[in-house]
Design a protein around this motif. Sequence first.
Motif, PDB file in Angstrom:
ATOM      1  N   ALA A 130       6.652  37.542 -68.926  1.00 21.87           N
ATOM      2  CA  ALA A 130       6.318  36.462 -68.573  1.00 21.87           C
ATOM      3  C   ALA A 130       7.474  36.205 -68.114  1.00 21.87           C
ATOM      4  CB  ALA A 130       6.645  35.649 -69.991  1.00 21.87           C
ATOM      5  N   GLY A 131       8.964  36.676 -68.071  1.00 23.83           N
ATOM      6  CA  GLY A 131      10.514  36.071 -68.129  1.00 23.83           C
ATOM      7  C   GLY A 131      10.594  36.862 -66.396  1.00 23.83           C
ATOM      8  N   SER A 132       9.798  37.803 -65.872  1.00 27.91           N
ATOM      9  CA  SER A 132       9.671  38.308 -64.730  1.00 27.91           C
ATOM     10  C   SER A 132       8.475  37.544 -63.816  1.00 27.91           C
ATOM     11  CB  SER A 132       8.902  39.724 -64.581  1.00 27.91           C
ATOM     12  OG  SER A 132       7.675  39.191 -64.917  1.00 27.91           O
ATOM     13  N   ILE A 133       8.187  36.233 -64.429  1.00 28.18           N
ATOM     14  CA  ILE A 133       7.282  35.013 -63.591  1.00 28.18           C
ATOM     15  C   ILE A 133       7.724  33.649 -63.975  1.00 28.18           C
ATOM     16  CG2 ILE A 133       5.655  34.075 -63.700  1.00 28.18           C
ATOM     17  CD1 ILE A 133       4.201  36.179 -64.862  1.00 28.18           C
ATOM     18  N   THR A 134       9.239  33.289 -64.689  1.00 27.85           N
ATOM     19  CA  THR A 134      10.070  32.565 -65.456  1.00 27.85           C
ATOM     20  C   THR A 134      11.043  32.661 -65.594  1.00 27.85           C
ATOM     21  OG1 THR A 134       7.120  31.705 -65.739  1.00 27.85           O
ATOM     22  CG2 THR A 134       9.371  30.422 -66.037  1.00 27.85           C
ATOM     23  N   ASP A 135      11.922  31.984 -64.717  1.00 27.56           N
ATOM     24  CA  ASP A 135      13.509  31.874 -64.850  1.00 27.56           C
ATOM     25  C   ASP A 135      14.092  30.688 -65.618  1.00 27.56           C
ATOM     26  OD1 ASP A 135      15.412  32.812 -65.173  1.00 27.56           O
ATOM     27  OD2 ASP A 135      16.623  32.679 -62.487  1.00 27.56           O
ATOM     28  N   GLN A 136      14.094  31.892 -67.642  1.00 27.21           N
ATOM     29  CA  GLN A 136      14.793  30.301 -68.280  1.00 27.21           C
ATOM     30  C   GLN A 136      15.930  29.415 -67.780  1.00 27.21           C
ATOM     31  OE1 GLN A 136      12.774  29.031 -70.047  1.00 27.21           O
ATOM     32  NE2 GLN A 136      10.995  30.571 -69.706  1.00 27.21           N
ATOM     33  N   THR A 137      16.606  30.224 -66.496  1.00 28.19           N
ATOM     34  CA  THR A 137      18.425  30.126 -66.855  1.00 28.19           C
ATOM     35  C   THR A 137      18.759  29.149 -66.628  1.00 28.19           C
ATOM     36  OG1 THR A 137      18.098  31.431 -64.584  1.00 28.19           O
ATOM     37  CG2 THR A 137      19.142  32.635 -66.364  1.00 28.19           C
ATOM     38  N   PRO A 138      17.897  28.705 -65.187  1.00 34.15           N
ATOM     39  CA  PRO A 138      18.393  26.703 -65.060  1.00 34.15           C
ATOM     40  C   PRO A 138      18.593  25.987 -66.208  1.00 34.15           C
ATOM     41  CG  PRO A 138      16.182  27.758 -63.458  1.00 34.15           C
ATOM     42  CD  PRO A 138      16.567  28.756 -64.500  1.00 34.15           C
ATOM     43  N   GLU A 139      17.319  25.765 -67.532  1.00 35.93           N
ATOM     44  CA  GLU A 139      16.529  25.086 -68.410  1.00 35.93           C
ATOM     45  C   GLU A 139      18.021  25.659 -69.495  1.00 35.93           C
ATOM     46  OE1 GLU A 139      16.572  22.325 -71.345  1.00 35.93           O
ATOM     47  OE2 GLU A 139      15.713  23.191 -68.769  1.00 35.93           O
ATOM     48  N   VAL A 140      18.594  27.231 -69.528  1.00 36.70           N
ATOM     49  CA  VAL A 140      19.793  27.155 -70.180  1.00 36.70           C
ATOM     50  C   VAL A 140      20.857  26.481 -69.793  1.00 36.70           C
ATOM     51  CG1 VAL A 140      21.002  29.120 -71.251  1.00 36.70           C
ATOM     52  CG2 VAL A 140      18.548  29.271 -70.858  1.00 36.70           C
ATOM     53  N   SER A 141      21.264  26.822 -68.451  1.00 28.90           N
ATOM     54  CA  SER A 141      22.459  26.259 -67.596  1.00 28.90           C
ATOM     55  C   SER A 141      22.249  24.676 -68.115  1.00 28.90           C
ATOM     56  CB  SER A 141      22.415  26.567 -66.465  1.00 28.90           C
ATOM     57  OG  SER A 141      22.320  27.443 -66.159  1.00 28.90           O
ATOM     58  N   ARG A 142      21.752  23.995 -67.987  1.00 28.43           N
ATOM     59  CA  ARG A 142      21.277  22.968 -68.652  1.00 28.43           C
ATOM     60  C   ARG A 142      21.960  22.152 -69.863  1.00 28.43           C
ATOM     61  NH1 ARG A 142      16.552  22.861 -65.817  1.00 28.43           N
ATOM     62  NH2 ARG A 142      16.796  22.174 -62.909  1.00 28.43           N
ATOM     63  N   ILE A 143      21.510  23.231 -70.451  1.00 22.31           N
ATOM     64  CA  ILE A 143      22.484  23.381 -72.644  1.00 22.31           C
ATOM     65  C   ILE A 143      23.567  23.578 -72.191  1.00 22.31           C
ATOM     66  CG2 ILE A 143      21.961  24.340 -74.441  1.00 22.31           C
ATOM     67  CD1 ILE A 143      18.531  25.066 -73.236  1.00 22.31           C
ATOM     68  N   ALA A 144      24.004  24.675 -71.576  1.00 22.78           N
ATOM     69  CA  ALA A 144      25.388  24.978 -71.984  1.00 22.78           C
ATOM     70  C   ALA A 144      26.585  24.052 -71.137  1.00 22.78           C
ATOM     71  CB  ALA A 144      25.216  26.200 -70.813  1.00 22.78           C
ATOM     72  N   ASN A 145      25.984  23.585 -70.273  1.00 19.52           N
ATOM     73  CA  ASN A 145      26.401  22.135 -69.356  1.00 19.52           C
ATOM     74  C   ASN A 145      26.464  20.667 -70.049  1.00 19.52           C
ATOM     75  OD1 ASN A 145      27.614  23.334 -67.261  1.00 19.52           O
ATOM     76  ND2 ASN A 145      25.485  23.043 -66.197  1.00 19.52           N
ATOM     77  N   LYS A 146      25.158  20.507 -70.855  1.00 19.25           N
ATOM     78  CA  LYS A 146      25.688  18.992 -71.818  1.00 19.25           C
ATOM     79  C   LYS A 146      26.852  20.012 -73.173  1.00 19.25           C
ATOM     80  CE  LYS A 146      22.807  16.429 -74.892  1.00 19.25           C
ATOM     81  NZ  LYS A 146      23.293  15.397 -74.492  1.00 19.25           N
ATOM     82  N   ASN A 147      26.859  21.056 -73.575  1.00 21.02           N
ATOM     83  CA  ASN A 147      27.313  21.253 -74.773  1.00 21.02           C
ATOM     84  C   ASN A 147      28.234  21.134 -74.713  1.00 21.02           C
ATOM     85  OD1 ASN A 147      25.060  21.881 -76.584  1.00 21.02           O
ATOM     86  ND2 ASN A 147      25.267  24.211 -75.940  1.00 21.02           N
TER      87      ASN A 147
END
Length: 219
Positions: A178-195
Amino acid sequence: MKHVKLYTKILFLALLTVLTGCAVTPYDYSALREAKPRSVVVIPPTNSTVEVNAPYIYMSTISQPLAEKGYYVFPVAVVERFMQENGLPTPAEMNAVPLEKIREHIGADAVLYINIEDWGQKYYITSSESVVKVSLKMVDANNGNILWKSQPHAVQPSSNGGGGLIGAIAGAIATQIAGSITDQTPEVSRIANKNAFDDQYRGLLNGPYIKPEKLVTSN
């Protein structure tokens, strides 16, 4: 009885040491409060990882939280193109531009420098995770004083799928596909920034354009 009192005293001192060590030291905002920046220009990130797309993905997630904190953010794509058209083709060269040149040609009050420290999908035998770690440094465009620093960091683990070891391995394989199809890093970046931006003790202070409804839940 003396031994009991001594033991109690030692236990109390040990507990006090642990609690003191766990205390979070509030950030020193004196330079930021004195500078009172209204506008911020984000310089394209330098990249310490092998993920070539990391700077572009992260740049797409940084303007919104900055704006929501009440700062005017110069359009990141426009700034990058302007620098490229003026003989600065790489992020390393863009990050080396003297502050007086940035102030003269862009007019920002503050400059945000970014370095990508860790990024992407990490695969293990029975699990995987998406990782984002960056360093942020906001400086005064007038004198170079550091106004605020942070290291946004977030990890999003995969589900092990249940079923013990076999289920964990199956879940890791499914996540990798699934990771090769959908990149999760944009959402993880938003979480990191909010924190990082909203941290109670070390987050970024509100700027002059903060919306009234944000004041209810912000610092």
